[in-house]
Write a protein that holds these residues in place. Structure first.
Motif, PDB file in Angstrom:
ATOM      1  N   VAL A  55       1.031  -1.157   0.019  1.00  0.00           N
ATOM      2  CA  VAL A  55      -0.245  -0.023  -0.231  1.00  0.00           C
ATOM      3  C   VAL A  55       0.947   1.202   0.043  1.00  0.00           C
ATOM      4  CG1 VAL A  55      -1.880  -1.260   0.855  1.00  0.00           C
ATOM      5  CG2 VAL A  55      -0.434  -0.073   2.384  1.00  0.00           C
ATOM      6  N   GLY A  56       2.165   1.087  -0.397  1.00  0.00           N
ATOM      7  CA  GLY A  56       2.916   2.376  -0.525  1.00  0.00           C
ATOM      8  C   GLY A  56       3.725   3.048   0.969  1.00  0.00           C
ATOM      9  N   LEU A  57       3.644   2.102   2.116  1.00  0.00           N
ATOM     10  CA  LEU A  57       4.179   2.545   3.197  1.00  0.00           C
ATOM     11  C   LEU A  57       5.464   2.031   3.393  1.00  0.00           C
ATOM     12  CD1 LEU A  57       1.027   1.981   5.449  1.00  0.00           C
ATOM     13  CD2 LEU A  57       2.182   4.095   5.086  1.00  0.00           C
ATOM     14  N   ASP A  58       6.298   2.841   4.033  1.00  0.00           N
ATOM     15  CA  ASP A  58       7.598   2.309   4.377  1.00  0.00           C
ATOM     16  C   ASP A  58       7.525   1.341   5.526  1.00  0.00           C
ATOM     17  OD1 ASP A  58      10.063   1.943   5.483  1.00  0.00           O
ATOM     18  OD2 ASP A  58      10.576   4.142   5.810  1.00  0.00           O
ATOM     19  N   PRO A  59       7.833   0.004   5.268  1.00  0.00           N
ATOM     20  CA  PRO A  59       7.743  -0.955   6.404  1.00  0.00           C
ATOM     21  C   PRO A  59       8.534  -0.613   7.612  1.00  0.00           C
ATOM     22  CG  PRO A  59       9.081  -1.804   4.826  1.00  0.00           C
ATOM     23  CD  PRO A  59       8.476  -0.468   4.056  1.00  0.00           C
ATOM     24  N   ARG A  91       5.416   5.648  -1.626  1.00  0.00           N
ATOM     25  CA  ARG A  91       4.899   5.764  -3.099  1.00  0.00           C
ATOM     26  C   ARG A  91       3.585   5.315  -3.041  1.00  0.00           C
ATOM     27  NH1 ARG A  91       7.080   0.431  -1.451  1.00  0.00           N
ATOM     28  NH2 ARG A  91       8.938   1.383  -1.794  1.00  0.00           N
ATOM     29  N   GLU A  92       3.034   5.384  -4.346  1.00  0.00           N
ATOM     30  CA  GLU A  92       1.649   4.856  -4.511  1.00  0.00           C
ATOM     31  C   GLU A  92       1.590   3.450  -4.258  1.00  0.00           C
ATOM     32  OE1 GLU A  92      -1.020   7.243  -5.830  1.00  0.00           O
ATOM     33  OE2 GLU A  92       0.547   8.507  -4.890  1.00  0.00           O
ATOM     34  N   PRO A  93       0.215   3.102  -3.757  1.00  0.00           N
ATOM     35  CA  PRO A  93      -0.112   1.567  -3.862  1.00  0.00           C
ATOM     36  C   PRO A  93       0.421   0.930  -5.127  1.00  0.00           C
ATOM     37  CG  PRO A  93      -2.012   2.965  -3.148  1.00  0.00           C
ATOM     38  CD  PRO A  93      -0.854   3.814  -3.708  1.00  0.00           C
ATOM     39  N   ARG A  94       1.021  -0.131  -4.866  1.00  0.00           N
ATOM     40  CA  ARG A  94       1.533  -0.977  -5.850  1.00  0.00           C
ATOM     41  C   ARG A  94       0.332  -1.392  -6.915  1.00  0.00           C
ATOM     42  NH1 ARG A  94       4.638  -5.815  -3.547  1.00  0.00           N
ATOM     43  NH2 ARG A  94       2.495  -6.559  -3.251  1.00  0.00           N
TER      44      ARG A  94
END
Lengths: 256, 256
Positions: B103-107, B247-250
């Motif tokens: 979903v575009g989040l930094d883990p 980033r945008e969601p993959r």
């Protein structure tokens, strides 16, 4: 050791946390103090906030159970006395139940804590656990929301008296009394924290403890707002708006 | 001892708690599964639910720390293994972070648990404390929300795949894996509770423990809804909708 300047900067940092995060910024309080709450919303606040009141002496006992210094225990003990009082007259908790009666709730129902929102319980219980588990400095720092309480209590007394017929000195005795008690408690707690937080690391921990406590307070109002204002969805187990209601809110004229 | 009839009636009572109170009834799940969530709302769910996932092995360790029976510890141990996995491949927690990436989040941001809503923390921490403090029977009973989980996981996989471009097997691996793990865990836990709750008093306590756990789950969704749906007021300290977004969601096509 911190210098005098450090001490002053740290004090200012603590006050800033209140400015940013204390629950007097929550819209529920504006509603309450301006007469914008329905009777059901006021009752929901009384029921849920009772849970917080009821856990304060348990929190203070948890704190004292970890103090090996009799001076510190002696200084802290009055907090429990303030809330529990003596057998005949009671203390802050019984004064809160007078407010419950004034808004038409059965005080026995309120004291049962049935209907308290689960999110209220979780927030309040987190506070008791925090004080039971964290270093004493952080436990004391978490009590320093009292720094910001006198203003909210004054606003509340004035706002409730102006806008709600049930509000009289008997119903509001809890807040009136806290205006006298809180400054003494917070003077002791603040000096303790300013003295003991003598490294940057301890200052950070104490500031985080105070921020945690503002979360505890804010979370309770968010839960109340979500259940009884907007979206107004009462979670399973939450007070349904009727249980424990025994009469209309008392009219001021009828007050003794 | 309970008779076979009692056992069956008690089992039905536990299932009824799920029907009444499990969080699949919460409107946030309907939004999520039907494609009604914005990207920000999905991310907020991923961030907050991570906190729950991250505390499950601590909860299970707290449970095992109180078991003096090696058989019981052996049976319970796989829960920690499921969530933590081995050094290289990880387990459920690392699978959750794949969803965060999708979903575009930094883990790393998600794993830091910064931005988790205070009310989420309070609810989840209440669960860990409950398991640490309550009798073993109640601790096990509180895990039985797993009885109701497979259906919600199936609906979630189908709904996310249908409605969100980021959803692919890698992103949803957590849920797929839980479909295999949960039935084994719950079979053991259910048998334990049905066997040990051999008085009315113990049955009441076990039922209350399961209801408590449904409150823990519901409270998390209420907090999410209040902050990011309606009224949409993010509490102090809560994720602001941008931090940790990389980033945008993959898009599914781009998935490996």
């Amino acid at each position: 050791m911190t210098t005098a300047d450090d001490r002053q900067a740290f004090h200012a940092r603590l006050l800033e946390i209140g400015k940013q995060r204390y629950h007097d910024k929550h819209p529920f309080h504006a509603m309450l103090h301006s007469g914008g709450c329905t009777t059901t919303q006021v009752r929901a606040w009384v029921i849920n906030r009772y849970y917080y009141q009821s856990r304060i002496p348990m929190k203070d006992a948890a704190f004292m159970s970890r103090c090996d210094d009799p001076d510190l225990r002696r200084a802290w003990r009055s907090r429990i006395e303030d809330h529990d009082g003596d057998v005949e007259e009671g203390g802050g908790i019984r004064r809160w139940l007078r407010l419950a009666e004034a808004v038409g709730l059965d005080p026995t129902y309120v004291a049962s804590t049935k209907g308290v929102l689960p999110s209220t319980r979780f927030a309040v219980d987190a506070y008791v656990s925090f004080v039971r588990e964290k270093p004493l400095l952080e436990a004391v720092a978490s009590s320093l929301t009292e720094l910001f309480a006198p203003r909210i209590h004054s606003e509340r007394i004035a706002g409730l008296l102006e806008h709600y017929a049930f509000a009289d000195e008997s119903a509001l005795a809890y807040f009136r009394q806290r205006l006298a008690e809180a400054p003494r408690d917070v003077e002791f707690g603040l000096a303790f924290v300013l003295d003991r937080a003598d490294t940057r690391e301890k200052q950070d921990a104490a500031a985080a403890a105070l921020a945690f406590k503002t979360d505890v307070l804010w979370s309770q109002l968010d839960a109340l707002y979500s259940a009884y204002v907007s979206p107004g969805r009462i979670p399973p187990g939450g007070w349904d708006g009727t249980e424990g209601v025994v009469r209309e809110p008392r009219a001021r004229e009828a007050a003794e």
